[in-house]
Design an enzyme around this catalytic site. Structure first.
Site, PDB file in Angstrom:
ATOM      1  N   SER A 156     -26.009 -59.542  62.163  1.00 19.56           N
ATOM      2  CA  SER A 156     -26.284 -60.743  61.357  1.00 19.56           C
ATOM      3  C   SER A 156     -26.512 -61.866  62.421  1.00 19.56           C
ATOM      4  CB  SER A 156     -25.146 -61.020  60.401  1.00 19.56           C
ATOM      5  OG  SER A 156     -25.115 -62.336  59.813  1.00 19.56           O
ATOM      6  N   TYR A 169     -16.257 -62.202  58.267  1.00 17.50           N
ATOM      7  CA  TYR A 169     -17.879 -61.430  58.529  1.00 17.50           C
ATOM      8  C   TYR A 169     -18.395 -61.681  59.762  1.00 17.50           C
ATOM      9  CZ  TYR A 169     -22.575 -60.506  57.159  1.00 17.50           C
ATOM     10  OH  TYR A 169     -23.800 -60.109  56.984  1.00 17.50           O
TER      11      TYR A 169
HETATM   12  N1  LIG Z   1     -29.092 -59.760  53.073  1.00 18.88           N
HETATM   13  C1  LIG Z   1     -29.027 -60.349  54.087  1.00 18.88           C
HETATM   14  O1  LIG Z   1     -29.515 -61.458  53.882  1.00 18.88           O
HETATM   15  C2  LIG Z   1     -28.273 -59.822  55.202  1.00 18.88           C
HETATM   16  C3  LIG Z   1     -28.377 -60.744  56.479  1.00 18.88           C
HETATM   17  C4  LIG Z   1     -27.863 -60.449  57.500  1.00 18.88           C
HETATM   18  C5  LIG Z   1     -26.897 -59.311  57.501  1.00 18.88           C
HETATM   19  N2  LIG Z   1     -26.875 -58.364  56.518  1.00 18.88           N
HETATM   20  C6  LIG Z   1     -26.224 -56.978  56.544  1.00 18.88           C
HETATM   21  O2  LIG Z   1     -27.044 -56.161  55.996  1.00 18.88           O
HETATM   22  C7  LIG Z   1     -26.221 -55.200  55.519  1.00 18.88           C
HETATM   23  C8  LIG Z   1     -26.561 -55.111  53.946  1.00 18.88           C
HETATM   24  O3  LIG Z   1     -26.363 -55.735  53.190  1.00 18.88           O
HETATM   25  P1  LIG Z   1     -27.085 -56.058  51.934  1.00 18.88           P
HETATM   26  O4  LIG Z   1     -27.746 -57.623  51.885  1.00 18.88           O
HETATM   27  O5  LIG Z   1     -27.932 -55.160  51.712  1.00 18.88           O
HETATM   28  O6  LIG Z   1     -25.695 -56.204  50.909  1.00 18.88           O
HETATM   29  P2  LIG Z   1     -25.563 -55.580  49.635  1.00 18.88           P
HETATM   30  O7  LIG Z   1     -26.664 -55.811  48.628  1.00 18.88           O
HETATM   31  O8  LIG Z   1     -24.106 -56.219  49.118  1.00 18.88           O
HETATM   32  O9  LIG Z   1     -25.211 -53.956  49.760  1.00 18.88           O
HETATM   33  C9  LIG Z   1     -24.033 -53.592  50.476  1.00 18.88           C
HETATM   34  C10 LIG Z   1     -23.919 -52.288  50.426  1.00 18.88           C
HETATM   35  O10 LIG Z   1     -22.643 -51.919  50.952  1.00 18.88           O
HETATM   36  C11 LIG Z   1     -21.802 -50.990  50.346  1.00 18.88           C
HETATM   37  N3  LIG Z   1     -20.536 -51.186  50.529  1.00 18.88           N
HETATM   38  C12 LIG Z   1     -19.694 -52.217  50.505  1.00 18.88           C
HETATM   39  N4  LIG Z   1     -18.310 -52.207  50.673  1.00 18.88           N
HETATM   40  C13 LIG Z   1     -18.447 -50.716  50.981  1.00 18.88           C
HETATM   41  C14 LIG Z   1     -17.270 -49.870  51.111  1.00 18.88           C
HETATM   42  N5  LIG Z   1     -16.005 -50.398  50.998  1.00 18.88           N
HETATM   43  N6  LIG Z   1     -17.483 -48.585  51.291  1.00 18.88           N
HETATM   44  C15 LIG Z   1     -18.892 -48.118  51.276  1.00 18.88           C
HETATM   45  N7  LIG Z   1     -20.013 -48.920  50.882  1.00 18.88           N
HETATM   46  C16 LIG Z   1     -19.599 -50.156  50.697  1.00 18.88           C
HETATM   47  C17 LIG Z   1     -22.275 -51.365  48.843  1.00 18.88           C
HETATM   48  O11 LIG Z   1     -21.907 -50.624  48.056  1.00 18.88           O
HETATM   49  P3  LIG Z   1     -21.851 -50.814  46.322  1.00 18.88           P
HETATM   50  O12 LIG Z   1     -23.098 -51.139  46.005  1.00 18.88           O
HETATM   51  O13 LIG Z   1     -21.064 -49.649  45.770  1.00 18.88           O
HETATM   52  O14 LIG Z   1     -20.955 -52.139  46.347  1.00 18.88           O
HETATM   53  C18 LIG Z   1     -23.673 -51.756  49.004  1.00 18.88           C
HETATM   54  O15 LIG Z   1     -24.431 -50.604  48.965  1.00 18.88           O
HETATM   55  C19 LIG Z   1     -24.744 -55.672  55.639  1.00 18.88           C
HETATM   56  O16 LIG Z   1     -24.288 -55.097  56.862  1.00 18.88           O
HETATM   57  C20 LIG Z   1     -24.814 -57.187  55.973  1.00 18.88           C
HETATM   58  O17 LIG Z   1     -23.844 -57.546  56.605  1.00 18.88           O
HETATM   59  C21 LIG Z   1     -27.556 -58.725  55.340  1.00 18.88           C
END
Ligand SMILES: NC(=O)c1ccc[n+]([C@@H]2O[C@H](COP(=O)([O-])OP(=O)(O)OC[C@H]3O[C@@H](n4cnc5c(N)ncnc54)[C@H](OP(=O)(O)O)[C@@H]3O)[C@@H](O)[C@H]2O)c1
Length: 254
Positions: A156, A169
């Protein structure tokens, strides 16, 4: 930092490859699982909410992709034994692993450090860094059996430059960058196994909505938009890219 948003993947880019995606039920992980399957991979869908994983499974099957596998696991409570059992299951089923996308993540709270809850801090570190590290250790022998394996840790912007209030985070993402530097250095002599970090950048998901509730999501790229970089880094066209910090999209204009 490389960004391949204009990359044009071959339709069969990931044919005959087995790729595990964590957090495959939602957000970026869901898009990556669907996209990898569309490009020929057999995808192992790992996550904590089985109903979401089943929906992705059905979508892959309906699109004619290679039959995926579901691996329900909550990273929060996962133990070393869970990771080794998982490695044994994948070994029996597939014999090797060609790709590992560590995508699952937890935001925790955006709050002044003085008020950060210690249990929540531990929870975020467990899901975002400790779980992925021990999963990687358990899966290394399977990855080392591949002719061309790619391990991707999701980072990130706040894991590359600290920002006030982002607490556990941000620290977990700094740890991710540090761990990948260490392991990449160790694996320098293994050209068939590469490991990199990938920063998706601002992307329209539930996590982003939680972090920036006042933002208009219409101004953000969708998970599907950033898949070219995810495909490039997972597939053979990125061979030789190792120990790098990759961006999935160009920086946004201020
Ligand atoms: N979106 C952004 O702008 C952004 C920016 C920078 C970095 N990121 C990184 O990108 C990655 C994906 O993020 P996202 O935005 O797609 O987030 P998201 O929509 O919240 O999805 C997160 C995923 O992780 C799963 N997860 C959470 N806790 C878990 C656990 N204890 N065990 C197993 N699975 C778990 C969730 O499962 P459930 O659906 O079952 O909760 C979901 O499938 C993350 O590493 C995040 O830090 C995102």
């Amino acid at each position: 930092m490389t960004c391949k948003i204009d990359y044009q993947p071959a339709p069969d880019l990931l044919r005959d490859r087995v790729v595990l995606v964590t957090g495959a039920g939602d957000g970026i992980g869901r898009a990556a699982a669907l996209s990898y399957a569309r490009h020929g991979a057999t995808v192992v869908l790992l996550g904590r909410t089985i109903a979401k994983l089943e929906r992705v499974y059905d979508e892959i099957e309906a699109a004619g992709g290679s039959q995926p596998a579901i691996f329900p696991l909550n990273l929060e409570g996962a133990t070393l034994k869970d990771f080794h059992d998982m490695a044994d299951t994948l070994d029996k089923e597939f014999g090797c692993l060609d790709g590992l996308l560590h995508n699952a993540g937890l935001l925790g709270r955006i709050t002044p450090f003085a008020q950060y809850d210690a249990d929540l801090w531990e929870q975020v570190m467990q899901v975002n860094i400790n779980g992925p590290i021990w999963m990687t250790q358990a899966l290394l022998p399977l990855l080392q059996r591949s002719d061309d394996a790619s391990v991707i840790f999701t980072s990130s912007s706040v894991g590359r430059k600290g920002r006030a209030y982002w607490g556990a985070y941000a620290v977990s993402k700094f740890a991710t960058e540090g761990f990948v530097e260490v392991l990449a250095d160790e694996l320098d002599s293994e050209p068939h196994l590469r490991i990199n970090t990938l920063n998706p950048g601002a992307t329209r998901t539930q996590m982003r909505r939680n972090a920036y509730p006042g933002e208009d999501p219409a101004n953000l790229r969708t998970p599907e938009d950033i898949m070219p970089t995810y495909l490039w880094l997972m597939g053979p066209d990125s061979a030789g890219t190792h120990g790098q910090k990759i961006d999935a999209q160009p920086p946004r204009q201020p």
